[in-house]
Design a protein around this motif. Structure first.
Motif, mmCIF file in Angstrom:
data_model
loop_
_atom_site.group_PDB
_atom_site.id
_atom_site.type_symbol
_atom_site.label_atom_id
_atom_site.label_comp_id
_atom_site.label_asym_id
_atom_site.label_seq_id
_atom_site.Cartn_x
_atom_site.Cartn_y
_atom_site.Cartn_z
ATOM 1 N N THR A 198 0.854 -1.184 0.000
ATOM 2 C CA THR A 198 0.000 0.000 0.000
ATOM 3 C C THR A 198 0.893 1.238 0.000
ATOM 4 O O THR A 198 1.655 1.450 0.947
ATOM 5 C CB THR A 198 -0.937 -0.028 1.229
ATOM 6 N N GLY A 199 0.816 2.013 -1.066
ATOM 7 C CA GLY A 199 1.765 3.114 -1.246
ATOM 8 C C GLY A 199 1.135 4.489 -1.272
ATOM 9 O O GLY A 199 -0.043 4.664 -0.923
ATOM 10 N N ILE A 200 1.952 5.468 -1.698
ATOM 11 C CA ILE A 200 1.481 6.859 -1.773
ATOM 12 C C ILE A 200 1.498 7.324 -3.229
ATOM 13 O O ILE A 200 1.294 6.518 -4.122
ATOM 14 C CB ILE A 200 2.286 7.789 -0.828
ATOM 15 N N ASP A 201 1.762 8.600 -3.457
ATOM 16 C CA ASP A 201 1.665 9.152 -4.815
ATOM 17 C C ASP A 201 2.728 8.554 -5.750
ATOM 18 O O ASP A 201 3.858 8.279 -5.337
ATOM 19 C CB ASP A 201 1.756 10.684 -4.799
ATOM 20 N N PRO A 202 2.366 8.393 -7.030
ATOM 21 C CA PRO A 202 3.295 7.796 -7.994
ATOM 22 C C PRO A 202 4.602 8.574 -8.130
ATOM 23 O O PRO A 202 5.638 7.981 -8.422
ATOM 24 C CB PRO A 202 2.530 7.829 -9.327
ATOM 25 N N GLN A 239 0.369 -0.336 -4.769
ATOM 26 C CA GLN A 239 -0.891 0.374 -5.010
ATOM 27 C C GLN A 239 -0.668 1.845 -4.680
ATOM 28 O O GLN A 239 -0.413 2.200 -3.535
ATOM 29 C CB GLN A 239 -1.971 -0.214 -4.108
ATOM 30 N N THR A 240 -0.709 2.700 -5.709
ATOM 31 C CA THR A 240 -0.441 4.121 -5.451
ATOM 32 C C THR A 240 -1.740 4.837 -5.088
ATOM 33 O O THR A 240 -2.817 4.460 -5.549
ATOM 34 C CB THR A 240 0.197 4.799 -6.676
ATOM 35 N N THR A 252 -4.562 8.589 2.037
ATOM 36 C CA THR A 252 -5.280 7.337 1.761
ATOM 37 C C THR A 252 -4.513 6.150 2.344
ATOM 38 O O THR A 252 -5.098 5.246 2.943
ATOM 39 C CB THR A 252 -5.464 7.159 0.240
ATOM 40 N N MET A 253 -3.185 6.178 2.190
ATOM 41 C CA MET A 253 -2.380 5.092 2.746
ATOM 42 C C MET A 253 -2.542 5.040 4.271
ATOM 43 O O MET A 253 -2.692 3.958 4.846
ATOM 44 C CB MET A 253 -0.898 5.272 2.382
ATOM 45 N N MET A 254 -2.538 6.207 4.901
ATOM 46 C CA MET A 254 -2.654 6.227 6.362
ATOM 47 C C MET A 254 -4.035 5.750 6.815
ATOM 48 O O MET A 254 -4.164 5.131 7.867
ATOM 49 C CB MET A 254 -2.342 7.621 6.913
#
Ligand code: PBE
Length: 300
Positions: A47-51, A74-75, A80-82
């Motif tokens: 689970t990631g952040i912005d591309p 998953q960007t 959203t990640m938090m």
């Protein structure tokens, strides 16, 4: 009669299956299903952040380096990640995220970095203050301030935590500035007061950068400058500083995280200083994932 008992038997078997089915879906909604592999439990998802974030690229690199063939990053965005992390922790489910330090997540949750012997996430690095080329000539006074602005993990953490409980990031930063005048006076030592002179700062909406950028705005506004903030994604942020539509950014993680951006724009920008030393990037999981301690454990 025979037919009737056959139907009855079918009904009993069907009911039994239904019960078993319920049982297993219960398992899915809370806690992890340990009969599944780690990869299956995680849906093969980091689970990631912005591309545009360097940590996203590093996570993609780790998939290659460790042969995590079925995995995807998953960007989305940090917020959203938090939110996904909070939900997983509330349900004690497995999750792996792209983490970094300093970040308030480590104060709020029990988390651990996964060992990264192949160094997909690089080594400790620094956060640089980067300006449009020529800034220190045209704004020597402000360049001096930026060269003096250096704080610690603890300082940044304190601001990030305040900003977690206050939706107004600038108000939270002003609060911290008011309570830390001893530090502020070191950064502003020898700096002349401004006369409403404008300066544009670009930043990315990462907690660490929201903290530093708003603190600097609070300090410089107090000194009589007029700081405007522009929130952008990483790529347009670097482009804005390079072409001069923004003057300065405090969001440059180097030498590795933003290497590609720095390489692209190094002739159009200049480094004014280091605002924080010793950052870290990596894959992060909740401590309750006891069997997962290094990135290669994700293959289990
Ligand atoms: N970060 C925070 C950024 C740099 C600052 C680690 C999310 C990145 O990965 O580009």
């Amino acid at each position: 009669m025979k037919k009737f008992s056959a139907i009855l038997l079918t009904m009993i078997v069907a009911a039994a299956f239904a019960l078993v089915g319920c049982g297993s879906s219960d398992k899915g909604s809370s806690g992890s299903d340990s009969s599944k592999s780690i990869g299956e439990q995680l849906n093969y998802t980091i689970t990631g952040i912005d591309p545009g974030a360097g940590v996203t690229q590093a996570a993609q690199q780790s998939i290659k380096d460790y042969g995590l063939d079925k995995y995807n990053v998953q960007t989305s965005s940090e917020s959203t990640m938090m939110a996904s992390l909070k939900k997983a922790i509330d349900n004690k489910q497995p999750i792996v995220i792209t983490g970094w330090s300093p970040h308030w997540m480590f104060a709020k949750y029990d988390l651990k970095y996964l060992d990264d012997p192949k160094k997909s996430f690089g080594d400790a690095e620094n956060i640089y203050t980067v300006a449009h080329k020529g800034f220190s000539k045209s704004h020597p006074n402000l360049a001096k301030f930026f060269s003096q602005f250096q704080w610690t993990d603890d300082d940044m953490n304190a601001v990030m935590l305040k900003q977690q409980s206050n939706d107004d990031a600038l108000a939270a930063a002003k609060d911290w500035v008011k309570d830390n005048q001893d530090k502020v006076s070191k950064w502003t030592k020898g700096i002349k007061k401004g006369n409403g002179e404008e300066i544009k700062m670009a930043y990315v909406a990462w907690s660490s950068e929201v903290a530093s950028t708003n603190v600097v705005k609070a300090i410089l506004d107090n000194l009589g400058y007029k700081v405007t903030l522009q929130q952008l994604d990483a790529a347009p942020m670097w482009a804005a500083v390079a072409k001069g539509s923004a003057d300065v950014t405090l969001s440059a993680w180097l030498p590795v995280t933003h290497k590609a951006y720095y390489q692209k724009y190094k002739d159009q920008v200049e480094k004014l200083g280091v605002s924080l030393k010793g950052t870290k990037l990596g894959l992060v999981v909740p401590k309750y994932m006891k069997d997962v301690n290094s990135i290669s454990d994700l293959k289990k």
